[in-house]
Write a protein that holds these residues in place. Structure first.
Motif, PDB file in Angstrom:
ATOM      1  N   ALA A 276      96.022  41.604  98.046  1.00 14.19           N
ATOM      2  CA  ALA A 276      95.307  41.288  96.869  1.00 14.19           C
ATOM      3  C   ALA A 276      96.244  41.538  95.681  1.00 14.19           C
ATOM      4  O   ALA A 276      96.190  41.004  94.728  1.00 14.19           O
ATOM      5  N   PHE A 277      96.989  42.835  95.666  1.00 11.25           N
ATOM      6  CA  PHE A 277      97.771  43.186  94.460  1.00 11.25           C
ATOM      7  C   PHE A 277      98.981  42.401  94.635  1.00 11.25           C
ATOM      8  O   PHE A 277      99.534  42.064  93.476  1.00 11.25           O
ATOM      9  N   ALA A 278      99.326  41.770  95.842  1.00  8.97           N
ATOM     10  CA  ALA A 278     100.652  40.904  95.868  1.00  8.97           C
ATOM     11  C   ALA A 278     100.094  39.441  95.179  1.00  8.97           C
ATOM     12  O   ALA A 278     100.898  38.916  94.300  1.00  8.97           O
TER      13      ALA A 278
ATOM     14  N   ILE B  68      98.256  38.290  93.054  1.00  8.86           N
ATOM     15  CA  ILE B  68      97.802  38.167  91.504  1.00  8.86           C
ATOM     16  C   ILE B  68      98.908  37.532  90.782  1.00  8.86           C
ATOM     17  O   ILE B  68      98.828  36.971  89.947  1.00  8.86           O
ATOM     18  N   GLU B  69     100.020  37.492  91.542  1.00  5.62           N
ATOM     19  CA  GLU B  69     101.331  37.168  90.822  1.00  5.62           C
ATOM     20  C   GLU B  69     101.125  35.512  90.829  1.00  5.62           C
ATOM     21  O   GLU B  69     102.039  34.967  89.871  1.00  5.62           O
ATOM     22  N   ASN B  70     100.562  34.855  91.553  1.00  5.68           N
ATOM     23  CA  ASN B  70     100.611  33.472  91.751  1.00  5.68           C
ATOM     24  C   ASN B  70      99.028  33.074  91.537  1.00  5.68           C
ATOM     25  O   ASN B  70      98.229  33.862  91.618  1.00  5.68           O
TER      26      ASN B  70
ATOM     27  N   TYR C 149     101.570  47.606 100.245  1.00  7.19           N
ATOM     28  CA  TYR C 149     102.152  46.951  98.944  1.00  7.19           C
ATOM     29  C   TYR C 149     103.606  47.283  98.763  1.00  7.19           C
ATOM     30  O   TYR C 149     104.441  46.328  98.733  1.00  7.19           O
TER      31      TYR C 149
ATOM     32  N   ARG D  34     105.464  45.401 101.662  1.00  7.91           N
ATOM     33  CA  ARG D  34     105.735  44.089 101.302  1.00  7.91           C
ATOM     34  C   ARG D  34     106.688  43.758 100.448  1.00  7.91           C
ATOM     35  O   ARG D  34     107.605  42.636 100.620  1.00  7.91           O
ATOM     36  N   LYS D  35     106.769  44.539  99.287  1.00  5.07           N
ATOM     37  CA  LYS D  35     107.500  44.285  98.097  1.00  5.07           C
ATOM     38  C   LYS D  35     109.160  44.286  98.446  1.00  5.07           C
ATOM     39  O   LYS D  35     109.917  44.150  97.726  1.00  5.07           O
TER      40      LYS D  35
ATOM     41  N   MET E  76     105.312  38.678 100.912  1.00  6.78           N
ATOM     42  CA  MET E  76     105.903  39.375 101.783  1.00  6.78           C
ATOM     43  C   MET E  76     107.238  39.526 101.694  1.00  6.78           C
ATOM     44  O   MET E  76     107.817  39.480 100.661  1.00  6.78           O
TER      45      MET E  76
ATOM     46  N   ASN F  43     112.485  45.363  92.518  1.00 11.38           N
ATOM     47  CA  ASN F  43     111.747  44.551  93.104  1.00 11.38           C
ATOM     48  C   ASN F  43     110.373  45.245  93.527  1.00 11.38           C
ATOM     49  O   ASN F  43     109.493  44.387  94.128  1.00 11.38           O
TER      50      ASN F  43
ATOM     51  N   PHE G 260     103.626  41.146  85.101  1.00  3.34           N
ATOM     52  CA  PHE G 260     102.322  41.468  85.666  1.00  3.34           C
ATOM     53  C   PHE G 260     101.957  43.193  85.908  1.00  3.34           C
ATOM     54  O   PHE G 260     100.882  43.530  86.531  1.00  3.34           O
TER      55      PHE G 260
ATOM     56  N   LEU H 152      94.212  46.805  87.624  1.00  6.54           N
ATOM     57  CA  LEU H 152      93.383  46.455  89.143  1.00  6.54           C
ATOM     58  C   LEU H 152      93.626  47.525  89.719  1.00  6.54           C
ATOM     59  O   LEU H 152      92.454  47.998  90.443  1.00  6.54           O
TER      60      LEU H 152
END
Lengths: 344, 508, 170
Positions: B220-222, B224-226, B431, B434-435, C1, C80, C87, C94
């Motif tokens: 969900a946090f990732a 929101i950038e798209n 998060y 992933r990043k 990812m 990164n 954002f 959030l």
């Protein structure tokens, strides 16, 4: 050990004295007219039960059966909350940490394994501030085998155990049924290696698939499955289910020992001692009405739904419960090194 | 036990089960919904609906539960494919290739494939189980702790498979997951380990909060950038929704029938072993599928086989878990355990005799499952077209919905507020992972399989009284060890051969 | 990812953020070892094996990072993790709302908290546009969730004033 002494002392003499004084005080108080009027206001809302196991489990079903009838005698219903985890530890810690001592919040646990828990590792609260006041059932620990097993009697098993180490499936190490197996081994010289399989279901599976030579559990889950399993020995003074266990002998009868009764399933209500001290009249009402439940035919009917043998049911008071926990803690302390891995 | 039932008996059983369509249909839809939400397992739903099932006669009740169970297994794959959130641990391998497909705009196709793989895998294994019941049940007698250690290694070796892109990071993620999985008391002496003093962690890290955090919250946090889950390329590819993509997906899946067969049988065999479940089966299936694939490099990019392998395997498990329940009276999993309770409530004792005393109850669950899967072809497959639309919903709405509903879902299994906090902690870990290019699936595999492997290992060690050689003490176990080594070495060998072939082929 | 990490291909590899997981894993493993130091061997064996391998892998990635730093391929930053920077406010907003959700839900209950969370989070993410749609959506979802989970499934969601009040009707 400091802690073992504490359990012994705490649970035996001093506790029973204190407990019985409280009970006596409560009984005396409840006979007085003014305090009767005071207790009459209780309960004015639902009570809360802390159950240290999962919703839908055996404790839940039994609690439901009891409180379903109890509410008619007490005049208030029970709302259970479940705190599973760490073999009951979470539930007790939550109860001692959160519950108010107004006699509206009780604990409903399984004394044997939970007291043994404390022998193995001390809780964060002071054990002298908590008391079981009513034991509601007693399910003896047993040794059992799969029907496919080559062992047909306890003597077959012991004979083999003298030749090689037998793997005994148990629900967990700190459990009265495990103590029974260990005591049996010590007495007969047979070598038993208890393997904890995390719960009755897994233990039955381990025994049924032949990975374990035998199992040690409370009898309830086994006598219901007569086609799969055979009971070889009971760790109680008397076999409460001769018909359903093919007259399995008790350890004391068969081996001429004088072990205390190792009841493996012993559900009981407990309460903070401060609640009894503060509200003796309320406590008296709780005790009196709970006793009435056991005489109520509606309870027998409700109990039938739990699928456990009715023979297990029986009201035992605070002193009897304390006697039981004292015995369990004592045998537990004898095997403490085995239960904590200091010795294998 | 002999199987001397003739064809007429089976025909009669199926006809009988079809007459329960009115129970099966609502159960299918209910199962799809509960399966799709993390925290709502089929087992929990069946417990909630226990008053209902107990009121039915045993045959109707069983049929209802079986249908709910089978469809919830399939439902768990829906959010795994569409939003990268597996509904249960059993679907944890599904997003590996399912979600990339969705991002490429092939969500509807992916759903159709997964439905076909699930239905075909479920149907096939149910029939196989039905025919070979007495023999299958013997598996539990041969796969003990020692053998299960090797099977766990099959699952865990998936970490290495996933980590193919950046081996070092992948292994760190996987081993970090294993360490997290070791949090809690040890199974023998119950010594608390790495619990940070939280009693709530004594029984190990609860899986649903870990799943919710690693996959849902971090996702969900990732996202929101798209604007939406789809990539730009995916948006173009998605085009207008129509039936074509569903048919295409179904066609592709059907063309991989051999793959479905093989992986669902893996699921069936693992499902028969009490305690082993859909999570292990799907990891093992994915790993096997990749090992023997001609194009292992495509796995993880939205590869068809990578999606249908875990989906057919975890549905194969559904029929597998029923086998030990009905044949030797030992439930293979939580749902099977509840079915046992219901049967006992009606005074039915399961075990070998059940096949003689009441064959309709012994075979009933399998025919019910087969019929359920058959009905799903017509009731669920068409839904793929509509479900896939969820991917075009703007992330402005998706992200908050995912967070609130999965957070509260992580609360449900134990009703501890602690578990919501835990989900958030895993969300942060997920998060960051992933990043920075660490694979969250590798962490999750560790969290799920780590404690299981340790349990079987310690059990075996306790039984051998500390002799480590016990892990090589059984012939079945040793055969499995050899197979494990082969399956680990095979990809390198194939690579080598390919390279050699390329070198030898001047035109290559 | 992985794409997110690769998206910044033109920049230097940001070593700082790539070391967060290994460093966390390192400290957790050390902490774990401390908790089992005096435990029976059954509690130690698996963790010592796996933990030692993990520590070894962490050392490897640190060496790798130091080399890429010295060769100039990498840079000690956290890019990164925080990119795209535009954002950051939304992400932090959030996160704050999520933490708030966990803290408020025990007292306000599922329905009210979910409504508040959904509407506020959607407003933050949409730069406070489409207010009506958002409030309608949040109300529908929280009420729908209430009806499905609490009324129909009798799920033990956290109860608050709304759930207690509605109990009288169902």
């Amino acid at each position: 050990m400091d802690f073992d002494d504490k359990i012994d002392l705490g649970m035996s003499r001093r506790d029973i004295l204190k407990g019985s004084m409280a009970v006596a005080g409560a009984v005396a108080a409840s006979t007085m007219p003014f305090s009767k009027a005071f207790a009459a206001g209780y309960p004015d809302h639902n009570l809360k039960s802390y159950i240290p196991t999962r919703e839908g489990g055996g404790a839940d079903r039994l609690h439901r059966a009891i409180t379903g009838v109890w509410k008619n005698h007490l005049g208030a219903a029970f709302e259970p909350s479940f705190f599973p985890g760490a073999a009951g530890r979470v539930g007790y810690e939550k109860y001692m940490g959160l519950a108010k001592d107004d006699m509206y919040e009780l604990l409903f646990g399984n004394m044997g394994p939970e007291v043994l828990n404390w022998v193995v590792k001390k809780p964060t609260f002071d054990l002298n501030t908590f008391q079981y006041f009513a034991q509601v059932d007693s399910d003896p620990g047993i040794i059992f085998v799969s029907r496919r097993s080559k062992f047909k009697t306890i003597d077959d098993l012991i004979a083999e155990g003298k030749k090689r180490t037998l793997n005994v499936g148990v629900s967990r190490l700190a459990h009265p049924a495990t103590l029974g197996a260990l005591a049996l081994g010590r007495h007969t010289g047979a070598k038993f290696n208890p393997i904890p399989l995390s719960g009755g279901k897994n233990t039955r599976a381990g025994v049924a698939t032949g990975e374990m030579d035998c199992g040690a559990l409370p009898s309830g889950g086994i006598v219901n499955r007569k086609k799969g399993f055979k009971v070889l020995l009971m760790f109680s003074h008397k076999n409460p289910l001769p018909g359903r266990s093919e007259n399995a002998p008790t350890m004391n009868d068969h081996f001429k020992t004088s072990m205390p009764s190792l009841i493996a399933g012993s559900r009981a209500f407990g309460v903070k001692k401060s609640a009894i001290a503060k509200h003796p009249e309320r406590f008296a009402k709780i005790e009196k009405t709970l006793k009435e439940v056991f005489k109520d035919p509606a309870f027998k009917k409700a109990y039938a739904k739990t699928k456990s043998p009715w023979e297990f049911v029986g009201y035992r008071d605070a002193a009897q419960a304390a006697e039981y926990t004292k015995n369990i803690a004592k045998i537990g302390a004898e095997f403490k090194d085995l239960l904590t891995g200091k010795k294998t | 036990m002999e199987l001397d039932y003739d064809l007429a008996f089976y025909v009669e059983m199926f006809a009988r089960t079809f007459s329960f369509w009115w129970v099966i249909l609502p159960a299918i839809f209910l199962g799809l919904i509960v399966g799709a939400i993390p925290g709502f397992s089929a087992a929990n739903t069946i417990i909630i609906l226990l008053p209902l099932t107990l009121a039915m006669d045993p045959e109707t009740g069983l049929t209802f539960m079986v249908a709910l169970y089978a469809s919830s297994r399939m439902g768990a794959g829906i959010p795994a494919i569409l939003v990268n959130i597996p509904g249960t641990a059993g679907a944890a391998a599904t997003p590996l290739d399912g979600y990339p497909m969705t991002k490429q705009g092939r969500g509807q196709q992916a759903l159709a494939m997964s439905f076909v793989a699930s239905i075909a895998g479920g149907l096939l294994t149910t029939v196989v189980a039905l025919i070979s019941l007495p023999w299958l049940a013997q598996i539990a007698f041969y796969l003990h702790s020692v053998e299960m250690i090797v099977i766990m290694f099959f699952g865990i070796s998936l970490i290495a498979t996933i980590a193919a892109k950046d081996t070092l990071k992948g292994l760190i993620a996987g081993f970090f997951g294993l360490m997290i999985g070791f949090i809690g008391t040890d199974v023998v002496y119950e010594t608390p380990r790495g619990t940070f003093g939280f009693l709530e962690l004594y029984d190990k890290v609860p899986l649903i909060p870990a799943l919710v955090g690693l996959f849902a919250i971090s996702e969900a946090f990732a996202i929101i950038e798209n604007q939406s889950i789809l990539t730009e390329r995916g948006k173009a590819a998605m085009g207008k929704p129509g039936w074509a993509a569903t048919f295409e997906g179904a066609r592709i899946a059907a063309s991989k029938w051999w793959h479905i067969t093989w992986n669902s049988i893996i699921g069936l065999v693992i499902g028969v072993v009490p305690g082993a479940g859909a999570a292990i089966a799907s990891f093992v299936a994915y790993q096997q599928s990749k090992t023997y694939s001609k194009t292992p490099e495509l796995y993880g990019t939205g590869h068809v086989e990578g999606l249908i392998a875990p989906e057919s395997a975890n549905n194969g498990v559904t029929s597998g878990t029923l086998v030990p329940l009905l044949v030797i009276g030992i439930p293979g999993g939580a749902t099977a355990a509840i079915m046992l309770v219901v049967l006992q409530f009606h005074g039915v004792t399961v075990g070998p005799d059940l096949f003689l005393t009441s064959p309709e109850l012994a075979f009933g669950p399998f025919t019910a499952m087969a019929v359920t899967y058959a009905i799903m072809v017509f009731s669920v497959l068409p839904l793929a077209r509509y479900m896939s639309n969820i991917t075009v919903v703007s992330t402005i709405y998706m992200a908050p919905i995912i967070i609130s509903f999965t957070l509260v879902g992580s609360f449900v299994p134990r009703a501890y507020l602690f578990d919501m906090n835990l989900a958030l902690v895993f969300g942060v870990i997920g998060y960051v992972a992933r990043k920075t290019g660490y694979h969250v699936a590798a962490i999750l595999i560790g969290v799920i399989l780590g404690p299981l492997m340790e349990t079987y290992f310690l059990r075996a060690m306790k039984m051998s009284q500390g002799d480590i050689m016990v892990i090589f003490s059984s012939s079945i176990g040793n055969t499995l060890w050899v197979l494990l080594v082969i399956s680990m070495a095979l990809p390198y060998f194939m690579d080598y051969r390919r390279n050699k072939a390329a070198l030898n082929d001047p035109y290559g | 990812m992985a794409e997110n990490a690769e998206a910044q291909g033109s920049e230097k590899v940001s070593i700082g953020s790539e070391l967060i997981i290994p460093v966390a894993a390192f400290f957790f493993t050390i902490y774990y070892f401390i908790t089992i130091w005096n435990a029976p061997w059954t509690a130690q064996v698996a963790a010592f094996i796996v933990g030692s391998i993990l520590l070894f892998l962490v050392v490897l990635i640190v060496i790798k990072s130091v080399r890429s730093l010295s060769s100039g391929e990498g840079e000690l930053n956290f890019n990164n993790l925080v990119n795209p920077k535009s954002f950051i406010p939304k992400r932090l907003g959030l996160l704050a709302l999520t933490i708030g959700y966990i803290f408020i839900v025990p007292s306000l209950g599922f329905t009210i908290t979910t409504f508040l969370f959904l509407s506020m989070a959607m407003l933050v993410l949409s730069d406070f546009r489409k207010k009506r749609l958002i409030f309608a959506l949040a109300a529908t979802l929280s009420l729908g969730g209430y009806l499905l989970f609490i009324v129909a499934f009798k799920t033990r969601f956290p109860a608050g004033p709304f759930e207690t009040f509605m109990k009288g009707f169902f």
